[in-house]
Design a protein around this motif. Structure first.
Motif, mmCIF file in Angstrom:
data_model
loop_
_atom_site.group_PDB
_atom_site.id
_atom_site.type_symbol
_atom_site.label_atom_id
_atom_site.label_comp_id
_atom_site.label_asym_id
_atom_site.label_seq_id
_atom_site.Cartn_x
_atom_site.Cartn_y
_atom_site.Cartn_z
ATOM 1 N N PHE A 265 3.956 4.170 1.890
ATOM 2 C CA PHE A 265 3.041 3.858 2.987
ATOM 3 C C PHE A 265 1.701 4.547 2.772
ATOM 4 N N VAL A 266 1.748 5.838 2.470
ATOM 5 C CA VAL A 266 0.517 6.604 2.238
ATOM 6 C C VAL A 266 -0.177 6.140 0.957
ATOM 7 N N VAL A 267 0.608 5.976 -0.129
ATOM 8 C CA VAL A 267 0.039 5.581 -1.418
ATOM 9 C C VAL A 267 -0.669 4.233 -1.327
ATOM 10 N N GLU A 268 -0.020 3.252 -0.685
ATOM 11 C CA GLU A 268 -0.615 1.918 -0.616
ATOM 12 C C GLU A 268 -1.830 1.874 0.308
ATOM 13 N N LEU A 269 -1.784 2.608 1.404
ATOM 14 C CA LEU A 269 -2.945 2.622 2.296
ATOM 15 C C LEU A 269 -4.158 3.241 1.613
ATOM 16 N N VAL A 270 -3.955 4.397 0.980
ATOM 17 C CA VAL A 270 -5.063 5.081 0.303
ATOM 18 C C VAL A 270 -5.569 4.241 -0.867
ATOM 19 N N SER A 271 -4.650 3.724 -1.688
ATOM 20 C CA SER A 271 -5.037 2.914 -2.840
ATOM 21 C C SER A 271 -5.707 1.624 -2.398
ATOM 22 N N GLY A 272 -5.163 0.995 -1.357
ATOM 23 C CA GLY A 272 -5.744 -0.248 -0.863
ATOM 24 C C GLY A 272 -7.137 -0.054 -0.319
ATOM 25 N N TRP A 273 -7.351 1.052 0.369
ATOM 26 C CA TRP A 273 -8.685 1.325 0.922
ATOM 27 C C TRP A 273 -9.687 1.568 -0.199
ATOM 28 N N ARG A 274 -9.278 2.369 -1.183
ATOM 29 C CA ARG A 274 -10.185 2.675 -2.294
ATOM 30 C C ARG A 274 -10.442 1.456 -3.175
ATOM 31 N N ALA A 275 -9.402 0.623 -3.358
ATOM 32 C CA ALA A 275 -9.540 -0.563 -4.205
ATOM 33 C C ALA A 275 -10.050 -1.775 -3.429
ATOM 34 N N GLU A 276 -10.310 -1.577 -2.130
ATOM 35 C CA GLU A 276 -10.787 -2.654 -1.255
ATOM 36 C C GLU A 276 -9.847 -3.865 -1.299
ATOM 37 N N SER A 277 -8.556 -3.581 -1.289
ATOM 38 C CA SER A 277 -7.549 -4.639 -1.353
ATOM 39 C C SER A 277 -6.830 -4.787 -0.019
ATOM 40 N N MET A 278 -7.052 -5.917 0.635
ATOM 41 C CA MET A 278 -6.375 -6.183 1.898
ATOM 42 C C MET A 278 -4.886 -6.384 1.672
ATOM 43 N N GLY A 279 -4.519 -6.928 0.523
ATOM 44 C CA GLY A 279 -3.115 -7.118 0.205
ATOM 45 C C GLY A 279 -2.362 -5.798 0.178
ATOM 46 N N LEU A 280 -2.941 -4.793 -0.485
ATOM 47 C CA LEU A 280 -2.302 -3.480 -0.548
ATOM 48 C C LEU A 280 -2.247 -2.815 0.821
ATOM 49 N N ILE A 281 -3.320 -2.943 1.580
ATOM 50 C CA ILE A 281 -3.338 -2.330 2.911
ATOM 51 C C ILE A 281 -2.259 -2.938 3.805
ATOM 52 N N ALA A 282 -2.178 -4.272 3.813
ATOM 53 C CA ALA A 282 -1.169 -4.938 4.632
ATOM 54 C C ALA A 282 0.233 -4.559 4.185
ATOM 55 N N ASP A 283 0.446 -4.491 2.879
ATOM 56 C CA ASP A 283 1.760 -4.122 2.363
ATOM 57 C C ASP A 283 2.074 -2.670 2.699
ATOM 58 N N GLY A 284 1.055 -1.811 2.663
ATOM 59 C CA GLY A 284 1.253 -0.418 3.028
ATOM 60 C C GLY A 284 1.676 -0.268 4.485
ATOM 61 N N LEU A 285 1.048 -1.046 5.360
ATOM 62 C CA LEU A 285 1.435 -1.016 6.767
ATOM 63 C C LEU A 285 2.881 -1.484 6.942
ATOM 64 N N ASP A 286 3.259 -2.465 6.137
ATOM 65 C CA ASP A 286 4.636 -2.948 6.185
ATOM 66 C C ASP A 286 5.610 -1.855 5.740
ATOM 67 N N MET A 287 5.243 -1.108 4.712
ATOM 68 C CA MET A 287 6.086 0.000 4.263
ATOM 69 C C MET A 287 6.193 1.070 5.348
ATOM 70 N N GLY A 288 5.104 1.269 6.090
ATOM 71 C CA GLY A 288 5.137 2.217 7.194
ATOM 72 C C GLY A 288 6.117 1.782 8.269
ATOM 73 N N ALA A 289 6.147 0.470 8.531
ATOM 74 C CA ALA A 289 7.113 -0.059 9.493
ATOM 75 C C ALA A 289 8.536 0.168 8.994
ATOM 76 N N ASP A 290 8.747 -0.015 7.696
ATOM 77 C CA ASP A 290 10.068 0.233 7.112
ATOM 78 C C ASP A 290 10.494 1.681 7.324
ATOM 79 N N ALA A 291 9.565 2.604 7.072
ATOM 80 C CA ALA A 291 9.885 4.023 7.246
ATOM 81 C C ALA A 291 10.328 4.296 8.679
#
Length: 201
Positions: free
Chosen positions: A22-48
């Motif tokens: 969740f943390v890795v994808e949010l940070v990476s998605g924000w830095r890489a400007e990737s909405m796909g990674l950010i959305a997937d990171g939020l999904d991982m957060g929901a899983d947690a």
């Protein structure tokens, strides 16, 4: 191991893996400007959140398990709304996603989610809170594959549109997962109410 006792060690492992991603994808998605990674990171957060709630529900009454699954579905619904708002902002403001980062992080996330599914496989038809955990991990695998596809298309066409489209698809997958959890909770409620009515007082 019974269906209503997946095991504290296994659930703790699932919670930690998804929390870290969740943390890795949010940070990476924000830095890489990737909405796909950010959305997937939020999904991982929901899983947690699901795994934590399932952990708390071990050995609890059926009503508590239903409450855990219901809350998990609401968390996923809220995260889907947040992701959609962010997607809309990026669609208006523009973005420049980085394919290498998208692909690399997604491969790691895919490996994590496959490991989660392996741990949950025997319990996918068990108690409702464990069904919720299975649904969330299965949704994540689809999302990971989508982000990998988006990374390839962004690199091929040098356009942010594939990333935004996949981000929208991931948001839809998250939303669909929340709806499925809600349906299973409603389907299980009559049995839980019946069990509560016959419980000795």
């Amino acid at each position: 191991m019974s269906d209503d006792r997946l095991g504290r060690r296994a659930l703790t492992t699932l919670f930690v893996l998804n929390g870290v991603m969740f943390v890795v994808e949010l940070v990476s998605g924000w830095r890489a400007e990737s909405m796909g990674l950010i959305a997937d990171g939020l999904d991982m957060g929901a899983d947690a959140a699901v795994y934590l709630l399932a952990l708390l529900a071990i050995g609890a009454a059926e009503s508590r398990k239903l409450s855990a699954a219901r809350f998990a579905g609401r968390v996923q619904l809220a995260l889907a709304v947040v992701a959609m708002l962010e997607l809309g902002r990026r669609a208006l403001m523009g973005s420049s996603p980085e394919p290498p980062t998208m692909a690399g992080v997604s491969i790691v996330a895919l490996a994590v989610n496959i490991a989660c599914l392996a741990l949950l496989r025997r319990h996918r038809h068990g108690e409702v809170h464990l069904q919720a955990a299975w649904i969330f991990s299965a949704t994540d695998v689809q999302a990971n594959l989508g982000v990998l596809l988006a990374a390839a298309l962004v690199a091929l066409f040098e356009s942010a549109i594939p990333d935004l489209v996949i981000g929208l698809v991931v948001c839809w997958l998250v939303l669909r997962g929340a709806i499925r959890i809600g349906r299973r909770v409603r389907a299980a409620e009559p049995a839980a109410d019946a069990a509560a009515s016959v419980r000795p007082r």
